[in-house]
Enzyme design. Structure first.
Site, PDB file in Angstrom:
ATOM      1  N   HIS A 116       0.649  -1.201  -0.012  1.00 31.01           N
ATOM      2  CA  HIS A 116      -0.017  -0.197  -0.169  1.00 31.01           C
ATOM      3  C   HIS A 116       0.364   1.711   0.102  1.00 31.01           C
ATOM      4  CE1 HIS A 116      -3.554  -2.490   1.750  1.00 31.01           C
ATOM      5  NE2 HIS A 116      -3.458  -2.750   0.512  1.00 31.01           N
ATOM      6  N   SER A 184      -7.206  -7.410   9.811  1.00 29.23           N
ATOM      7  CA  SER A 184      -9.252  -7.693   9.830  1.00 29.23           C
ATOM      8  C   SER A 184      -9.792  -8.333   8.712  1.00 29.23           C
ATOM      9  CB  SER A 184      -9.674  -6.515   9.950  1.00 29.23           C
ATOM     10  OG  SER A 184      -9.149  -5.143   8.628  1.00 29.23           O
ATOM     11  N   ASN A 208      -3.435 -12.495  15.395  1.00 32.61           N
ATOM     12  CA  ASN A 208      -4.169 -11.031  15.843  1.00 32.61           C
ATOM     13  C   ASN A 208      -5.091 -11.510  17.511  1.00 32.61           C
ATOM     14  OD1 ASN A 208      -5.386  -8.757  13.751  1.00 32.61           O
ATOM     15  ND2 ASN A 208      -7.429  -9.951  14.065  1.00 32.61           N
TER      16      ASN A 208
HETATM   17  P1  OAD Z   1      -7.862  -3.377  10.501  1.00 35.44           P
HETATM   18  O1  OAD Z   1      -8.017  -1.736  11.521  1.00 35.44           O
HETATM   19  O2  OAD Z   1      -8.748  -3.231   9.520  1.00 35.44           O
HETATM   20  O3  OAD Z   1      -7.435  -4.346  11.737  1.00 35.44           O
HETATM   21  C1  OAD Z   1      -6.620  -3.681  12.153  1.00 35.44           C
HETATM   22  C2  OAD Z   1      -6.243  -5.426  12.863  1.00 35.44           C
HETATM   23  O4  OAD Z   1      -5.681  -5.496  13.953  1.00 35.44           O
HETATM   24  C3  OAD Z   1      -8.017  -5.686  13.708  1.00 35.44           C
HETATM   25  O5  OAD Z   1      -7.800  -7.106  13.528  1.00 35.44           O
HETATM   26  C4  OAD Z   1      -7.630  -5.862  15.559  1.00 35.44           C
HETATM   27  O6  OAD Z   1      -8.468  -7.126  15.740  1.00 35.44           O
HETATM   28  C5  OAD Z   1      -6.305  -5.549  15.422  1.00 35.44           C
HETATM   29  N1  OAD Z   1      -5.356  -5.459  16.537  1.00 35.44           N
HETATM   30  C6  OAD Z   1      -5.056  -4.628  17.211  1.00 35.44           C
HETATM   31  N2  OAD Z   1      -4.770  -4.104  18.011  1.00 35.44           N
HETATM   32  C7  OAD Z   1      -3.847  -5.370  18.037  1.00 35.44           C
HETATM   33  C8  OAD Z   1      -2.645  -5.278  18.722  1.00 35.44           C
HETATM   34  N3  OAD Z   1      -2.440  -4.853  19.496  1.00 35.44           N
HETATM   35  N4  OAD Z   1      -2.199  -6.586  18.213  1.00 35.44           N
HETATM   36  C9  OAD Z   1      -2.311  -7.579  17.283  1.00 35.44           C
HETATM   37  N5  OAD Z   1      -3.615  -7.880  16.644  1.00 35.44           N
HETATM   38  C10 OAD Z   1      -4.486  -6.109  16.196  1.00 35.44           C
HETATM   39  O7  OAD Z   1      -6.453  -2.754   9.593  1.00 35.44           O
HETATM   40  P2  OAD Z   1      -6.274  -3.220   8.461  1.00 35.44           P
HETATM   41  O8  OAD Z   1      -5.764  -4.660   8.430  1.00 35.44           O
HETATM   42  O9  OAD Z   1      -4.329  -3.468   8.855  1.00 35.44           O
HETATM   43  O10 OAD Z   1      -5.725   0.317   3.573  1.00 35.44           O
HETATM   44  O11 OAD Z   1      -6.282  -2.793   7.113  1.00 35.44           O
HETATM   45  C11 OAD Z   1      -5.837  -3.333   5.978  1.00 35.44           C
HETATM   46  C12 OAD Z   1      -5.972  -1.761   5.274  1.00 35.44           C
HETATM   47  O12 OAD Z   1      -7.696  -0.886   5.118  1.00 35.44           O
HETATM   48  C13 OAD Z   1      -5.728  -0.516   5.620  1.00 35.44           C
HETATM   49  O13 OAD Z   1      -4.187  -1.289   4.657  1.00 35.44           O
HETATM   50  C14 OAD Z   1      -5.831   0.466   4.496  1.00 35.44           C
HETATM   51  C15 OAD Z   1      -6.761   0.124   5.676  1.00 35.44           C
HETATM   52  O14 OAD Z   1      -8.319   1.180   5.135  1.00 35.44           O
HETATM   53  C16 OAD Z   1      -5.349   1.558   3.025  1.00 35.44           C
HETATM   54  O15 OAD Z   1      -5.481   3.251   3.228  1.00 35.44           O
HETATM   55  C17 OAD Z   1      -5.770   1.914   1.131  1.00 35.44           C
END
Ligand code: OAD
Length: 243
Positions: A116, A184, A208
């Protein structure tokens, strides 16, 4: 025909997908957790080409603030453990990250693909030149190659094609183990990597805070904060090859 797989201690190639959850304990907010970035900002406004065309100043302010935060953040125990894995694993380790911070590299990892993009990068919307972004990017930021004042953050927005996809797909085809950490599973194509890897014979593991949307697609699952579960998982791999 699938190539022979290496299981247990002989496992060779590990492909790791990371998301915002791995950087949460470094103080960088995630997107979809309670109080996350997407509860404070509309995706359409700050993470689409259309939003940028409508109000580039707002988009620059949003990413300049994130750039500043990311520059002040320190890698945590999970980033450090993955860098150790890359250094000490006898086979290949590839980190594919959706994160635009530089914390994997700050922890010492080298084999990192930023699908990204990165907050550290600037991209010229006129000539596609890429250069190092100033800490604060504005409407006046000028492309060093063509002189246009059409700089944008070099991050991939919704509706755009992620970087390095061909390379990532071939890594997934070759993976003996695929791990997904702190994501997520709501954003494609990253959310489909587990199927891609499993279809090619890889073992799969999710690490996660809690089960993600696509948790059931994984063979093994570990839940808890990344700074606790990732170092333990890495230790298990390095000492016995256990996923
Ligand atoms: P999300 O905010 O969608 O998900 C974060 C995940 O991390 C969730 O499943 C939480 O349960 C988990 N989480 C939170 N705190 C944690 C911790 N301390 N240890 C382990 N896990 C933890 O973020 P992404 O999945 O990265 O894209 O989102 C994917 C994409 O959506 C991003 O790259 C961005 C966003 O929109 C763009 O902007 C194109």
């Amino acid at each position: 025909m699938n190539k022979p797989r290496h299981k247990g201690p002989d496992m060779r190639k590990i492909v790791i997908l990371t998301g915002a959850g791995i950087s949460a304990e470094s103080g960088l907010g995630t997107f979809r957790d309670e109080g996350g970035l997407w509860s404070q900002h509309r995706i359409e406004d700050v993470a689409t080409p259309e939003g940028f065309a409508r109000d580039p100043e707002l988009v620059h302010r949003f990413y300049s603030a994130r750039r500043q935060q990311a520059a002040e953040a320190q890698p945590n125990a999970a980033h450090l453990a993955l860098a150790q894995l890359e250094q000490r694993w006898a086979g290949e380790v590839v980190i594919v990250t959706q994160n635009v911070d530089g914390l994997h590299e700050a922890a010492g990892a080298h084999n990192v693909l930023h699908m990204h993009g990165t907050l550290g990068g600037a991209l010229c919307a006129a000539c596609a030149h890429q250069w190092q972004a100033p800490m604060e990017m504005t409407l006046e930021t000028t492309c060093p190659a063509c002189g246009a004042q059409q700089a944008r953050p070099d991050v991939v927005w919704f509706g755009e094609i992620p970087y390095h996809m061909e390379e990532i797909i071939s890594h997934l085809e070759e993976a003996d183990l695929f791990a997904s950490i702190g994501t997520s599973g709501q954003v494609y194509p990253a959310a489909s990597f587990v199927q891609e890897a499993a279809a090619n014979g890889a073992d799969t593991v999710e690490l996660n805070l809690e089960p993600s949307e696509i948790s059931r697609a994984f063979g093994v699952r570990h839940f808890g904060p990344a700074t606790e579960i990732v170092p333990k998982w890495v230790e298990g791999l390095l000492t016995g090859g256990n996923a």
